[in-house]
Design a protein around this motif. Structure first.
Motif, mmCIF file in Angstrom:
data_model
loop_
_atom_site.group_PDB
_atom_site.id
_atom_site.type_symbol
_atom_site.label_atom_id
_atom_site.label_comp_id
_atom_site.label_asym_id
_atom_site.label_seq_id
_atom_site.Cartn_x
_atom_site.Cartn_y
_atom_site.Cartn_z
ATOM 1 N N ASP A 144 -17.057 76.628 -71.353
ATOM 2 C CA ASP A 144 -15.660 76.206 -71.377
ATOM 3 C C ASP A 144 -15.555 74.878 -70.621
ATOM 4 O O ASP A 144 -15.305 74.847 -69.416
ATOM 5 C CB ASP A 144 -14.784 77.272 -70.727
ATOM 6 N N ILE A 145 -15.781 73.788 -71.347
ATOM 7 C CA ILE A 145 -15.772 72.456 -70.749
ATOM 8 C C ILE A 145 -14.658 71.640 -71.408
ATOM 9 O O ILE A 145 -14.597 71.572 -72.640
ATOM 10 C CB ILE A 145 -17.123 71.743 -70.943
ATOM 11 N N THR A 307 -28.393 67.046 -62.472
ATOM 12 C CA THR A 307 -28.005 68.301 -61.820
ATOM 13 C C THR A 307 -26.565 68.289 -61.319
ATOM 14 O O THR A 307 -26.079 69.290 -60.796
ATOM 15 C CB THR A 307 -28.951 68.601 -60.635
ATOM 16 N N GLU A 308 -25.880 67.162 -61.475
ATOM 17 C CA GLU A 308 -24.453 67.112 -61.132
ATOM 18 C C GLU A 308 -23.662 67.997 -62.103
ATOM 19 O O GLU A 308 -23.993 68.097 -63.282
ATOM 20 C CB GLU A 308 -23.933 65.674 -61.223
ATOM 21 N N LYS A 309 -22.601 68.617 -61.612
ATOM 22 C CA LYS A 309 -21.773 69.488 -62.443
ATOM 23 C C LYS A 309 -21.080 68.688 -63.541
ATOM 24 O O LYS A 309 -20.577 67.574 -63.308
ATOM 25 C CB LYS A 309 -20.725 70.186 -61.579
ATOM 26 N N ILE A 310 -21.046 69.237 -64.745
ATOM 27 C CA ILE A 310 -20.320 68.619 -65.858
ATOM 28 C C ILE A 310 -18.828 68.860 -65.655
ATOM 29 O O ILE A 310 -18.390 69.996 -65.433
ATOM 30 C CB ILE A 310 -20.776 69.204 -67.206
ATOM 31 N N THR A 311 -18.032 67.788 -65.748
ATOM 32 C CA THR A 311 -16.584 67.929 -65.611
ATOM 33 C C THR A 311 -15.853 67.840 -66.939
ATOM 34 O O THR A 311 -14.775 68.420 -67.096
ATOM 35 C CB THR A 311 -16.028 66.849 -64.660
ATOM 36 N N GLU A 312 -16.425 67.102 -67.900
ATOM 37 C CA GLU A 312 -15.783 67.027 -69.210
ATOM 38 C C GLU A 312 -16.746 66.466 -70.254
ATOM 39 O O GLU A 312 -17.740 65.807 -69.921
ATOM 40 C CB GLU A 312 -14.524 66.154 -69.162
ATOM 41 N N ILE A 313 -16.432 66.777 -71.490
ATOM 42 C CA ILE A 313 -17.102 66.149 -72.623
ATOM 43 C C ILE A 313 -16.168 65.049 -73.118
ATOM 44 O O ILE A 313 -14.997 65.305 -73.429
ATOM 45 C CB ILE A 313 -17.385 67.156 -73.758
ATOM 46 N N THR A 314 -16.666 63.832 -73.173
ATOM 47 C CA THR A 314 -15.856 62.713 -73.655
ATOM 48 C C THR A 314 -16.113 62.503 -75.151
ATOM 49 O O THR A 314 -16.953 63.195 -75.749
ATOM 50 C CB THR A 314 -16.193 61.438 -72.874
ATOM 51 N N GLY A 316 -17.661 60.149 -76.338
ATOM 52 C CA GLY A 316 -18.972 59.533 -76.517
ATOM 53 C C GLY A 316 -20.068 60.073 -75.644
ATOM 54 O O GLY A 316 -21.143 59.453 -75.555
ATOM 55 N N GLY A 317 -19.845 61.211 -74.973
ATOM 56 C CA GLY A 317 -20.909 61.748 -74.129
ATOM 57 C C GLY A 317 -20.447 62.820 -73.168
ATOM 58 O O GLY A 317 -19.499 63.563 -73.453
ATOM 59 N N VAL A 318 -21.100 62.873 -72.012
ATOM 60 C CA VAL A 318 -20.860 63.925 -71.027
ATOM 61 C C VAL A 318 -20.579 63.260 -69.679
ATOM 62 O O VAL A 318 -21.358 62.429 -69.213
ATOM 63 C CB VAL A 318 -22.091 64.846 -70.898
ATOM 64 N N ARG A 319 -19.454 63.649 -69.063
ATOM 65 C CA ARG A 319 -19.117 63.109 -67.749
ATOM 66 C C ARG A 319 -19.405 64.167 -66.683
ATOM 67 O O ARG A 319 -19.098 65.352 -66.861
ATOM 68 C CB ARG A 319 -17.648 62.703 -67.677
ATOM 69 N N THR A 320 -19.998 63.721 -65.576
ATOM 70 C CA THR A 320 -20.335 64.624 -64.479
ATOM 71 C C THR A 320 -19.456 64.362 -63.258
ATOM 72 O O THR A 320 -18.689 63.391 -63.216
ATOM 73 C CB THR A 320 -21.822 64.480 -64.110
ATOM 74 N N ALA A 321 -19.582 65.250 -62.264
ATOM 75 C CA ALA A 321 -18.699 65.216 -61.098
ATOM 76 C C ALA A 321 -18.804 63.937 -60.296
ATOM 77 O O ALA A 321 -17.880 63.588 -59.545
ATOM 78 C CB ALA A 321 -19.000 66.433 -60.213
ATOM 79 N N ASP A 322 -19.880 63.205 -60.428
ATOM 80 C CA ASP A 322 -20.028 61.937 -59.703
ATOM 81 C C ASP A 322 -19.342 60.781 -60.432
ATOM 82 O O ASP A 322 -19.441 59.619 -60.026
ATOM 83 C CB ASP A 322 -21.505 61.618 -59.468
ATOM 84 N N GLY A 323 -18.635 61.107 -61.525
ATOM 85 C CA GLY A 323 -17.884 60.108 -62.266
ATOM 86 C C GLY A 323 -18.672 59.388 -63.335
ATOM 87 O O GLY A 323 -18.105 58.590 -64.098
#
Length: 481
Positions: A144-145, A307-314, A316-323
């Motif tokens: 659930d992202i 290994t950073e947590k995924i915050t959203e699927i954009t 064009g890709g995958v965004r992680t918690a580090d921005g």
């Protein structure tokens, strides 16, 4: 006296084990209902590159149907699927199989002591006995992202691999590093221009002692069956010893940790990457994996481990918690299965119209993993608390099939057997007490439901389960009719 009529739901290893045992007992009034157009279960569905079994084939096969012609010790999906088809044809099971039949609901008719099964087309079937054999790993689980629906490229779960999507030269994102990803990541890494692997927790990875069987091996296995049995016994014995480490002999986990650590150090030279690939939980708490090519794939210059947590699927890709947004042309979800949602989405109702989902509102449970109070003549294959941390599930399925058939031999026409509530409750208390001592309490995994109850695993050896199911005790059951 004619035997009871039986409806089996699912034509994977569980359904075939039950069908084989019924046939062996001379009970021929059974039908196997399969939603797909072919048999095989997970070995039909999981067509991702590199798909195979992490239990050696001499043990991951029916004891009554040996195969001297396995191409390798750890066989790939195609060979396992071919084996299942051969079992069906050689043992006369194909006339009992109905494909393209999706079971949607089943209700127990108390007046007739029968199960009434409704299919997706509205067809209604009746039988004395219902045996769901839909498995624990049949329904892919997507994470659930936020933003998943907005990704502009192809995205799919590994169990529904889209072979029409070319990966050559593409930027590929893989979400998850579980059992499936361990197998397909090395193949994707060789094709993709850039592979980004998103890891929530590092798996314990052990070296895979695989061998390719030569023609002389196969001749030996065929002409001297004892050699094949010796190999099967050796694998079985090793699995039994390792299984003791999950509950009774935790000291064995140290040996597993040492071997996995050696394997990691041997294959990954970079200390930073090695640190990311080092598990932070006890060995055995999650499923241990076997691979000789996963770690080398992770060291390739075109592969990055995040290994950073995924915050959203954009888009064009995958965004992680580090921005950081990690660009991707294709996303592959290797995120496992809805393993604790037993029998879903089939709606099952027992005596008095009670829903099985209601009976399991505080966690799935079944006597010997097979039968539930209030649900006469309902027997589950690969039900709650029958999964294995170590060993071959086929051994468990054979034990279950023998037990059920032993019980069915005593069923009189127009009658049904229902496990006594006190018997089932006592069994559940014993199992949960052992599980509280197990390694599976030390981390979060698919072995546990949302409330933390361990619903999937058997807390012991397959020998212990075989002993418990060696004989069906009629005194454990009420008889209705």
């Amino acid at each position: 006296m004619p035997g009871p009529s039986v409806l089996i739901v699912g034509a994977g290893f569980g359904g075939l084990a039950m069908a084989l045992e019924l046939r062996k007992a001379g009970l021929t009034e059974f039908t196997v209902l399969e939603r797909a157009d072919d048999l095989g279960g997970v070995w039909r569905d999981n067509t991702y590159p590199g798909a195979g079994c992490d239990i050696p084939s001499p043990l991951y096969s029916f004891s009554t149907v040996p195969n001297p012609d396995w191409p390798m010790r750890f066989s790939l999906r195609e060979d396992i699927h071919d084996y299942m088809r051969r079992v069906v044809d050689e043992h006369g099971l194909r006339p009992h199989l109905r494909f393209g039949v999706a079971v949607e609901a089943a209700a127990y008719d108390e007046a007739e002591a029968e199960w009434v099964v409704t299919t997706g087309t509205g067809e209604v079937l009746r039988a004395d006995v219902l045996v769901p054999a839909v498995g624990q790993l049949s329904r892919p689980a997507l994470p659930d992202i936020p933003g998943m629906a907005g990704f502009r490229g192809p995205a799919f779960h590994s169990a529904r691999w889209d072979h029409g999507v070319p990966l050559d030269g593409k930027r590929v994102a893989v979400v998850g590093t579980g059992a499936s990803a361990i197998q397909f990541v090395p193949h994707v890494a060789r094709e993709a221009s850039r592979l980004t692997v998103f890891q929530r927790s590092a798996p314990w990875v052990l070296p895979k002692p695989d061998v390719r069987y030569r023609p002389w091996h196969k001749r030996l296995f065929r002409r001297l069956p004892l050699t094949r049995l010796v190999e099967r016994f050796a694998i079985w014995l090793l699995c039994e010893v390792l299984a003791l480490g999950l509950v009774d002999l935790p000291v064995l986990r140290k040996a597993v940790a040492w071997l996995a650590g050696w394997h990691l150090r041997h294959q990954v030279a970079d200390p930073g990457l090695r640190a990311k690939l080092t598990p932070d939980y006890a060995p055995g708490c999650k499923r241990a994996l076997f691979s000789n090519d996963f770690y080398p794939a992770m060291t390739r210059p075109n592969v990055e481990l995040v290994t950073e947590k995924i915050t959203e699927i954009t888009t064009g890709g995958v965004r992680t918690a580090d921005g950081i947004e990690h660009p991707a042309d294709v996303i592959i979800y290797g995120t496992g299965f809805a393993a604790s949602e037993f029998l879903a989405p089939i709606a099952i109702r027992g005596r008095g119209g009670r829903a099985l989902a209601e009976a399991w509102s505080n966690g799935a449970r079944a006597y010997l993993g097979m039968t539930v109070p209030g649900f006469p003549n309902l027997f589950l294959m690969y039900g709650p608390n029958t999964n294995l941390g170590v060993g071959s599930i086929i051994y468990m399925l054979e034990s279950q099939a023998r037990y059920v058939v032993d019980l069915l031999r005593t069923v009189r026409p127009g009658r049904a057997l229902e496990v006594r509530a006190e018997v089932a409750d006592r069994f559940d208390r014993e199992i949960q007490a052992r599980l509280r001592r197990s390694v599976w309490t030390l981390c979060s995994s698919w072995y546990r439901d949302q409330a933390g109850r361990i619903t999937n695993n058997w807390p012991g050896t397959v020998t212990a389960y075989r002993v418990k199911t060696r004989r069906a005790e009629r005194s454990d059951y009420h008889e209705h009719g």
